[in-house]
Design an enzyme around this catalytic site. Structure first.
Site, PDB file in Angstrom:
ATOM      1  CB  SER A   1      12.518  22.886 -15.209  1.00 13.50           C
ATOM      2  OG  SER A   1      11.733  24.056 -15.282  1.00 13.50           O
TER       3      SER A   1
ATOM      4  CE  LYS B   1       1.769  -4.940 -44.124  1.00 12.92           C
ATOM      5  NZ  LYS B   1       0.307  -5.129 -43.904  1.00 12.92           N
TER       6      LYS B   1
ATOM      7  CD  GLU C   1       8.341  12.489 -15.033  1.00 14.45           C
ATOM      8  OE1 GLU C   1       7.558  13.254 -15.620  1.00 14.45           O
ATOM      9  OE2 GLU C   1       9.258  12.890 -14.301  1.00 14.45           O
TER      10      GLU C   1
ATOM     11  CG  HIS D   1      -1.648  -1.262   1.472  1.00 12.53           C
ATOM     12  ND1 HIS D   1      -2.870  -1.579   0.923  1.00 12.53           N
ATOM     13  CD2 HIS D   1      -1.278  -2.343   2.203  1.00 12.53           C
ATOM     14  CE1 HIS D   1      -3.225  -2.794   1.321  1.00 12.53           C
ATOM     15  NE2 HIS D   1      -2.277  -3.285   2.096  1.00 12.53           N
TER      16      HIS D   1
ATOM     17  CE  LYS E   1      10.746  20.495 -11.458  1.00 21.42           C
ATOM     18  NZ  LYS E   1       9.921  19.560 -10.720  1.00 21.42           N
TER      19      LYS E   1
HETATM   20  N1  ARG Z   1      -0.587  -4.013 -48.675  1.00 23.94           N
HETATM   21  C1  ARG Z   1      -1.345  -5.182 -48.391  1.00 23.94           C
HETATM   22  C2  ARG Z   1      -1.348  -5.460 -46.908  1.00 23.94           C
HETATM   23  O1  ARG Z   1      -0.500  -4.972 -46.270  1.00 23.94           O
HETATM   24  C3  ARG Z   1      -0.764  -6.355 -49.113  1.00 23.94           C
HETATM   25  C4  ARG Z   1      -1.782  -7.386 -49.465  1.00 23.94           C
HETATM   26  C5  ARG Z   1      -2.700  -6.837 -50.473  1.00 23.94           C
HETATM   27  N2  ARG Z   1      -3.601  -7.812 -50.939  1.00 23.94           N
HETATM   28  C6  ARG Z   1      -4.657  -7.453 -51.665  1.00 23.94           C
HETATM   29  N3  ARG Z   1      -5.411  -8.404 -52.074  1.00 23.94           N
HETATM   30  N4  ARG Z   1      -4.958  -6.214 -51.864  1.00 23.94           N
HETATM   31  O2  ARG Z   1      -2.177  -6.140 -46.390  1.00 23.94           O
END
Ligand code: ARG
Length: 464
Positions: A278, A326, A291, A156, A284
């Site tokens: 700071s 991605k 952080e 705590h 500071k």
């Molecule tokens: N740029 C697409 C992705 O990252 C690649 C696959 C695309 N496939 C398609 N049928 N358009 O998913």
């Protein structure tokens, strides 16, 4: 605008729609994985006689040249292409002519990108594991150095019982052991190769998927279901989850560093190298790295949530939503990697204030449990011992002193069982050294752990 699929279209795509659809701005980062996959695919097309030896050779040399030129900076990835796959194929065709146009035989971008992502996660996971190991090495060094550095243990955020800094740091070492074993387990499920699944239903060409899997080091061979193969991103989610839990652990640690670095605690002083000032307050020196690590934890969780949500309603098989995988993956990986490496450097250069920690452990009645245990060892039932010690604490608060300063007569008023030896029993060193069960903070117990950690780190040299 350069795309792979113009034939069926009478008009070109709206410029904004084309940009919206394109992924080259971020999937360019997959160029190595993409070329590695293409090399394996081309070798297989050759081996199975789908392409001639000469075609195969031209493709191989072309791809290797592209990879070399991208790596040495003499070739740029042009954003006019839709994605990295289109860029590589078009560049190859530009360099080797018609053979380049045959590379995509028996392949779709759907299985291609699934493969690229798996290869990327596999590499990222291995390098992240090495970063975690380096953090463990820093911790192990500090653990050996601070076997006798007594500090208050908290529950705590109230002082509870004395521990050592070694013991406290060991808790984080354990978290990292689990983190690394989670990564290893995620890696085990990266063992099957999706290439050869086509757009969703395999292909009519006699592909040798075993050969490709072997060439790309997938120990369990090709995936078994082509629809699953092109629409599976579990491994991305799992990896971001693994990263999220690492971030959670680092965030807890950061929180403690921030508290310990405050003027009220002064348990630790961070190096100038990893502190900031700071613009207005000249005095500071702020723990910004810690952080930021704490703050960026939210960002990695965000990446995880984004991926879980993106994938939750995708009908089989591939849908374009999946292109969103991605940026979440790259962001989570980059963020967590920077956090781990900077955190390790910050810790490595920090100075722990042993004196302050010991002083702090000496206040706040961290030895009260030991006073109660003293009575128990002399035959008093624990519940009664707890109550008697509670009254001793109350008396000390009235007098403004610690349990070790309460005169024996006062103790005796509370229980006749108390004797001179109470003072030794509640000395901080006794409190720590007495806790010698496995997992407890005594030097002996910690030394056993440290032996274990050392052989663990040695074994883990070969992990990846
Ligand atoms: N740029 C697409 C992705 O990252 C690649 C696959 C695309 N496939 C398609 N049928 N358009 O998913």
């Amino acid at each position: 605008m350069a795309q792979l699929w113009g034939g069926r279209f009478e008009n070109s795509t709206d410029e904004k729609a084309y940009r919206f659809n394109a992924s080259i701005g971020f999937d360019r980062r997959l160029f190595k994985e993409d070329i590695e996959g293409s090399l394996a695919h081309a070798a297989m097309l050759c081996k199975t006689g789908i392409l001639s030896e000469e075609e195969g050779e031209a493709i191989r040399e072309g791809l290797e040249g592209i990879l070399r030129d991208l790596e040495n900076g003499s070739l740029d990835i042009s954003e006019e292409y839709e994605d990295i796959h289109s860029f590589v194929e078009a560049t190859l065709t530009g360099r080797v002519g018609d053979a380049g146009k045959k590379l995509h035989t028996g392949r779709s971008r759907n299985d291609q990108v699934a493969l690229d992502m798996k290869l990327f996660v596999r590499n990222a996971l291995d390098s992240f594991d090495r970063d975690l190991k380096e953090l463990q090495e820093v911790l192990l060094f500090l653990m050996e150095e601070h076997l006798e550095t007594v500090m208050p243990g908290f529950t705590h955020l109230q002082k509870a019982q004395p521990v050592t800094l070694s013991h406290h740091l060991g808790a984080y070492f354990e978290m990292l052991i689990r983190d690394r074993s989670r990564l290893l387990s995620t890696r085990e499920r990266l063992s099957e190769c999706p290439l050869g699944s086509g757009a969703l239903a395999g292909t009519t060409y006699p592909l040798d998927r075993e050969f490709v899997a072997q060439k790309l080091s997938f120990p369990d061979g090709p995936t078994r279901n082509s629809m699953d193969s092109v629409s599976d991103r579990d491994f991305v989610i799992e990896f971001i989850f693994d990263l999220s839990l690492v971030m959670l652990h680092l965030s807890r640690f950061s929180e403690e560093i921030i508290i310990w670095n405050s003027d009220e605690y002064r348990f630790v002083e961070l190096s100038d190298l990893y502190s900031t000032g700071s613009s207005i307050m000249p005095q500071k020196k702020n723990p910004d790295i810690a952080e930021l690590v704490r703050g960026k934890t939210g960002r990695v969780y965000g990446d995880l949530m984004a991926m879980l949500t993106t994938m939750k309603a995708i009908p089989l098989a591939y849908d374009k939503d999946m292109q969103e995988d991605k940026e979440s993956l790259f962001d989570a990986f980059d963020t967590a990697r920077d956090c781990v490496t900077l955190f390790a450097a910050m810790l490595n250069t920090a100075r722990f204030n042993k004196e302050r920690m010991r002083q702090s452990a000496g206040r706040g009645f961290t030895n009260a449990t030991d006073a109660a245990d003293y009575l128990v060892k002399k035959g008093v039932p624990f519940r009664d011992a707890h109550s008697v010690t509670g009254r001793a604490v109350l008396r000390c608060i009235e007098l403004g002193i610690g349990l070790e300063e309460l005169p024996l007569e006062e103790y005796r008023l509370l229980s006749p069982v108390f004797d001179e030896d109470i003072y030794k029993a509640i000395a901080l060193e006794t409190c720590v050294s007495g806790r010698s069960t496995p997992g407890a903070p005594s030097e002996g117990s910690m030394r056993k752990n440290i032996e274990f950690y050392k052989s663990y780190l040695e074994k883990n040299n070969e992990q990846t």
